[in-house]
Design a protein around this motif. Sequence first.
Motif, short mmCIF file in Angstrom:
data_model
loop_
_atom_site.label_atom_id
_atom_site.label_comp_id
_atom_site.label_asym_id
_atom_site.label_seq_id
_atom_site.Cartn_x
_atom_site.Cartn_y
_atom_site.Cartn_z
N GLY A 6 -1.95 -4.04 9.05
CA GLY A 6 -0.97 -3.71 8.02
C GLY A 6 -1.42 -2.52 7.19
N ILE A 7 -2.70 -2.46 6.87
CA ILE A 7 -3.24 -1.32 6.13
C ILE A 7 -3.08 -0.04 6.94
CG2 ILE A 7 -5.36 -0.31 5.20
CD1 ILE A 7 -6.27 -3.22 4.61
N ALA A 8 -3.41 -0.12 8.23
CA ALA A 8 -3.29 1.06 9.09
C ALA A 8 -1.83 1.48 9.25
CB ALA A 8 -3.91 0.79 10.45
N ALA A 9 -0.94 0.50 9.44
CA ALA A 9 0.48 0.81 9.65
C ALA A 9 1.13 1.38 8.41
CB ALA A 9 1.22 -0.45 10.10
N SER A 10 0.57 1.12 7.23
CA SER A 10 1.16 1.67 6.00
C SER A 10 1.18 3.19 6.02
CB SER A 10 0.38 1.17 4.78
OG SER A 10 -0.91 1.75 4.72
N SER A 11 0.29 3.80 6.78
CA SER A 11 0.25 5.26 6.85
C SER A 11 1.39 5.83 7.68
CB SER A 11 -1.09 5.71 7.45
OG SER A 11 -2.17 5.32 6.64
N LEU A 12 2.09 4.98 8.45
CA LEU A 12 3.21 5.47 9.25
C LEU A 12 4.44 5.74 8.40
CD1 LEU A 12 2.93 3.05 12.31
CD2 LEU A 12 2.14 5.41 12.17
N ALA A 13 4.55 5.05 7.26
CA ALA A 13 5.72 5.22 6.40
C ALA A 13 5.58 6.50 5.59
CB ALA A 13 5.87 4.02 5.47
N ARG A 14 6.63 7.28 5.56
CA ARG A 14 6.61 8.53 4.79
C ARG A 14 6.75 8.27 3.30
NH1 ARG A 14 6.85 13.10 7.74
NH2 ARG A 14 7.43 14.25 5.85
N SER A 15 7.32 7.11 2.94
CA SER A 15 7.50 6.78 1.53
C SER A 15 7.62 5.27 1.39
CB SER A 15 8.76 7.45 0.98
OG SER A 15 9.92 6.91 1.59
N ALA A 16 7.58 4.81 0.15
CA ALA A 16 7.73 3.37 -0.10
C ALA A 16 9.11 2.90 0.30
CB ALA A 16 7.48 3.08 -1.58
N ARG A 17 10.10 3.79 0.23
CA ARG A 17 11.47 3.40 0.57
C ARG A 17 11.63 3.10 2.05
NH1 ARG A 17 16.03 7.20 -1.86
NH2 ARG A 17 14.96 6.38 -3.71
N SER A 18 10.91 3.84 2.89
CA SER A 18 11.02 3.63 4.33
C SER A 18 10.06 2.57 4.85
CB SER A 18 10.76 4.94 5.07
OG SER A 18 9.42 5.38 4.88
N ALA A 19 9.11 2.13 4.03
CA ALA A 19 8.08 1.20 4.48
C ALA A 19 8.64 -0.13 5.01
CB ALA A 19 7.08 0.94 3.35
N PRO A 20 9.61 -0.78 4.34
CA PRO A 20 10.11 -2.05 4.89
C PRO A 20 10.64 -1.93 6.31
CG PRO A 20 10.82 -1.79 2.61
CD PRO A 20 10.20 -0.49 3.02
N ILE A 24 0.84 -1.20 0.00
CA ILE A 24 0.00 0.00 0.00
C ILE A 24 0.87 1.25 0.00
CG2 ILE A 24 -1.65 1.33 1.37
CD1 ILE A 24 -2.93 -1.27 2.22
N SER A 25 1.98 1.22 0.74
CA SER A 25 2.90 2.36 0.72
C SER A 25 3.44 2.59 -0.69
CB SER A 25 4.07 2.10 1.69
OG SER A 25 3.61 2.02 3.02
N GLY A 26 3.73 1.50 -1.40
CA GLY A 26 4.19 1.63 -2.79
C GLY A 26 3.11 2.19 -3.69
#
Length: 273
Positions: A166-180, A88-90
């Motif tokens: 997981g869907i909710a936590a995806s909003s914590l990442a500022r970008s797809a690069r930081s998501a992992p 989702i971050s991606g």
Amino acid sequence: MTTLTPPLPSTLRTGLSRGAVEIKQFFRERDAVVFTFALPSCILIMLGFIFDEPLEGYAQVHASQVFAAGMIAYGIVSTAFISIGIGISGDRDDGTLKRLRATPATAGAYLIGKIVLVAVTTLAEITLMLAVGVLLFGLRLPTDAGRWLTFGWLLALSVIACTLLGIAASSLARSARSAPAVMNLPVLALQFSSGIFVNIAALPAAMTAVSSVFPVKWMGQGFRSVFLPDALAAQEVAGQWEHGRTALVLAAWCLLGLVLCLATFRWTDRRTS
């Protein structure tokens, strides 16, 4: 003459169609498929061969079989929490969500599509892990319907809870690069503190008290109850399988995950919102 405009497809129908697209896209990315499915099984193989001695007081059960049963929880977390959060971050980062927002597809349809993807990948992941457990470590599959019924509701609640979180936590990442990094850090900590990567009986009481708040500990305990002899319940924190409490905790996390999804889901990333 007035022409009637046909009604738009329902959210469920759109979501199922979106799910079919998600599955096709996922399996076209061979590196993602290999990584998603191989990592939990590889960890299981390593832990199983390192800790393959019989359990003290339970000569018929090896530590590798305990890991094989409990590691199913990690397989679910890997596909339902980590992969979905990163995916989702991606989608948010590359503009996929922004483009979808301009179509009749609703957020609910998009999320249903992700749940369909999780269901398929999770079943494939668990099948692979059970095959590893049975073939390499002698894990015995249940022969009575009651244990498979327990497996069914455990799987359903675990997948729903982890997917929503997981869907909710995806909003914590500022970008797809930081998501992992954002998705993997809490997962790694919980695997150790919840007795998935180590024997839960060896953990400090304070650590297990904290991990009991989160779903991973109950998922691991629940799946051990399905595939291990009932005598092994004595190795758990409470000395029993606690099926009722497990169901209540996982159901509570399903509700909390839904609330967090509704409160945090964003179509665009923070840099453009």
